[in-house]
Write an enzyme that holds these catalytic residues in place. Structure first.
Site, PDB file in Angstrom:
ATOM      1  N   PRO A 167      39.390  35.788  43.553  1.00  0.00           N
ATOM      2  CA  PRO A 167      38.582  36.876  43.000  1.00  0.00           C
ATOM      3  C   PRO A 167      37.186  36.373  42.662  1.00  0.00           C
ATOM      4  O   PRO A 167      37.015  35.219  42.255  1.00  0.00           O
ATOM      5  CB  PRO A 167      39.347  37.283  41.734  1.00  0.00           C
ATOM      6  CG  PRO A 167      40.139  36.072  41.356  1.00  0.00           C
ATOM      7  CD  PRO A 167      40.485  35.380  42.649  1.00  0.00           C
ATOM      8  N   LYS A 168      36.203  37.211  42.865  1.00  0.00           N
ATOM      9  CA  LYS A 168      34.840  36.871  42.445  1.00  0.00           C
ATOM     10  C   LYS A 168      34.698  37.322  40.990  1.00  0.00           C
ATOM     11  O   LYS A 168      34.304  38.449  40.708  1.00  0.00           O
ATOM     12  CB  LYS A 168      33.809  37.549  43.340  1.00  0.00           C
ATOM     13  CG  LYS A 168      32.391  37.050  43.127  1.00  0.00           C
ATOM     14  CD  LYS A 168      31.437  37.662  44.142  1.00  0.00           C
ATOM     15  CE  LYS A 168      30.030  37.091  43.958  1.00  0.00           C
ATOM     16  NZ  LYS A 168      29.463  37.430  42.632  1.00  0.00           N
ATOM     17  N   VAL A 169      35.058  36.426  40.101  1.00  0.00           N
ATOM     18  CA  VAL A 169      35.087  36.744  38.671  1.00  0.00           C
ATOM     19  C   VAL A 169      33.661  36.978  38.174  1.00  0.00           C
ATOM     20  O   VAL A 169      32.741  36.223  38.497  1.00  0.00           O
ATOM     21  CB  VAL A 169      35.766  35.610  37.879  1.00  0.00           C
ATOM     22  CG1 VAL A 169      35.780  35.929  36.394  1.00  0.00           C
ATOM     23  CG2 VAL A 169      37.190  35.392  38.394  1.00  0.00           C
TER      24      VAL A 169
END
Length: 560
Positions: free
Chosen positions: A123-125
């Protein structure tokens, strides 16, 4: 080589589509518009980096920054660097932060993945990037991303975040990690909740001077271990053992863009412990850390989510008059995509509401989808330097005007035609607003029922009406003659609900004309005010004239 050429062509095509919508401004106006937006974004940058606060949503900031870059390219200015680093960051990163290149769509991602193997999706946090340096098993240094080479010393702050392990062992005892400090969430669903300005909130907490307990609301997601174990599985295992468990939980092997798309969609709708704005696809094989430089990472890319709300440029303000005479305002937009839906118009509401919003062509508004996918305005995020608003039409219309055509009645007259043709009234399938406009423009209707006199030949020779469709329309018009009396009364705009009209048991025009106010008032959902409206309606000269005309056409219930 072919793959890279394909990616380049894809990027150029995308850029061309952006450049194709350059504003039609004079050089002087372009300079003014660019300068104003540039100053505003600089102010937001200063607030963000120096004081840790944000007066604008992250998504709005990102999109207006992209809009500024677009304008600068359109008019030959030098694009600014987005998200300027803190001015006083002086601590060198042991390993540079490379940043991540963004893919415009699934096709571009597929091309990038084609000649690569051992790929993983994370995930691209959405938070702020950090370097964690461990020496002899202890947290030795924490450094903000800054410009990728130098950043702020965040060691004291990070040491107070309970989610960050202060001691590690084994291969991690002397290591450098890169990751994202994020706002911990419980059951965050990105699709429903959006970004909640998470990035700015984290920056604010990290910039505060006091060491408050609020730092424990932060977590860390490690996404890179430079010079770590060669196998991704070994990296994930060691990180999890040390306490960085989220990395193992949310890192998955993928073989192609379809698999990435499935995971991306899953995380978009799932309950997660953090806010995200897309996914990152990375290769397990990385160069030695001494070769890492800002903006030069070829082993990872990002595929961001489409924002829940989009910034759209207002191209025009239009006014529409509904069948009841109310004037509504609509903003025509430069097209934007919202949840796979192309949005080019948004309803503002009444003239008063439009004036309260203070929207003019050239303004930038934030648009999202409300219930049932209907576009709505969330905010006006930027107003142009030159603002000219159109003058709304005079408020001369009401529920008893424009049954007969005239120049001033054009819009309300068309709205009445659209209404009577709808499924709940006469059910004229296959014709909408455009069709009614074409018929009226060609045959100059006298009133809202003039279409009953059209012949098959007239329909066939109407510009804008396909010949194959004209026979169907004539058939629909003939079928309408057999509709029940109550449907025709509804088409005439009687101010009653269908339930109340059916309860009245009126079956003829003559019977309806003789009904009293007391009779109407006793119907369900009909009070004294509505009953008076019915009396005014049936005594209106245009309504009486239409009733007589329908009687001459031998429409059921109108015969003498």
């Amino acid at each position: 080589m072919k793959v890279w050429m394909a990616i380049l062509i894809s990027i150029l095509c995308w850029q061309s589509s952006v450049w194709a919508v350059c504003p039609a401004w004079s050089p002087a106006r372009a300079q003014e518009e660019i300068s104003r937006l540039q100053q505003q974004i600089k102010q937001w940058d200063d607030d963000y980096w120096k004081e840790g606060k944000s007066e604008v949503e992250d998504g709005v900031y990102d999109q207006l920054s992209a809009r500024l870059t677009q304008w600068q390219r359109c008019f030959g200015s030098e694009p600014r660097d987005v998200m300027m680093p803190p001015l006083n960051g002086a601590v060198m990163h042991p390993v540079a932060h490379t940043g991540v290149r963004k893919m415009v769509d699934k096709n571009a991602l597929s091309l990038w993945m084609r000649e690569r193997s051992d790929l993983w999706v994370q995930p691209k946090v959405d938070g702020v990037a950090v370097t964690l340096v461990y020496r002899d098993g202890k947290l030795n240094k924490a450094i903000s991303r800054g410009n990728g080479l130098k950043g702020e010393d965040w060691t004291q702050k990070v040491s107070l975040i309970s989610a960050v392990p202060q001691t590690v062992s084994g291969p991690l005892a002397n290591s450098t990690l890169q990751g994202e400090i994020f706002l911990q969430r419980e059951g965050h669903i990105q699709q429903q909740m959006g970004g909640i300005n998470a990035r700015a909130k984290v920056a604010g907490l990290m910039m505060r001077q006091d060491d408050s307990d609020t730092l424990n609301s932060l977590g860390v997601f490690v996404w890179a271990w430079p010079d770590g174990p060669q196998l991704m599985s070994d990296r994930l295992k060691e990180l999890a053992t040390a306490g960085f468990t989220l990395t193992q939980t949310y890192t998955r092997a993928v073989k192609n863009a379809d698999e990435v798309a499935r995971v991306r969609n899953e995380w978009w709708k799932a309950e997660l412990p953090f806010v995200t704005d897309g996914v990152v696809v990375r290769g397990a094989k990385e160069p030695e850390s001494r070769h890492w430089l800002p903006g030069q990472a070829e082993w990872l890319v990002a595929w961001k989510y489409q924002p829940v709300a989009q910034v759209a440029e207002v191209k025009a303000i239009q006014f529409a008059v509904g069948k009841s005479g109310k004037i509504s305002v609509v903003a025509s937009l430069a097209p934007v995509m919202l949840d796979d839906k192309k949005v080019q118009r948004v309803n503002i509401g009444s003239v008063r509401r439009w004036q309260e919003w203070d929207i003019a062509p050239g303004d930038q508004i934030l648009v999202s989808l409300a219930g049932q996918g209907i576009p709505r305005i969330d905010d006006v995020v930027w107003r142009g330097a030159e603002r000219t608003k159109p003058t709304p039409p005079e408020n001369r219309f009401n529920s008893l005007t424009c049954y007969f055509a005239s120049d001033v009645c054009q819009e309300q007259f068309i709205s009445r035609l659209v209404w009577l043709g709808s499924k709940q009234v006469l059910g004229l399938d296959g014709i909408g607003e455009a069709g009614w406009r074409a018929l009226h423009q060609t045959h100059r209707f006298e009133h809202i029922f003039s279409w009953l006199l059209l012949t098959p030949e007239q329909l066939q020779n109407t510009p804008g009406i396909a010949k194959s469709k004209s026979a169907q329309l004539w058939h629909q018009f003939n079928l309408a003659r057999k509709q029940p009396f109550t449907r025709w009364v509804m088409a005439m705009g009687i101010p009653l609900t269908r339930a109340a009209l059916n309860a009245s048991d009126e079956r003829s025009w003559s019977q309806l004309l003789f009904s009293t106010e007391q009779f109407w008032q006793q119907l369900p959902g009909t009070g004294s005010g509505r009953a008076r409206q019915v009396i005014e309606w049936k005594e209106n000269a245009q309504i009486k004239k239409l009733g007589s005309w329908l009687a001459a056409q031998q429409i059921t219930g109108f015969e003498p």
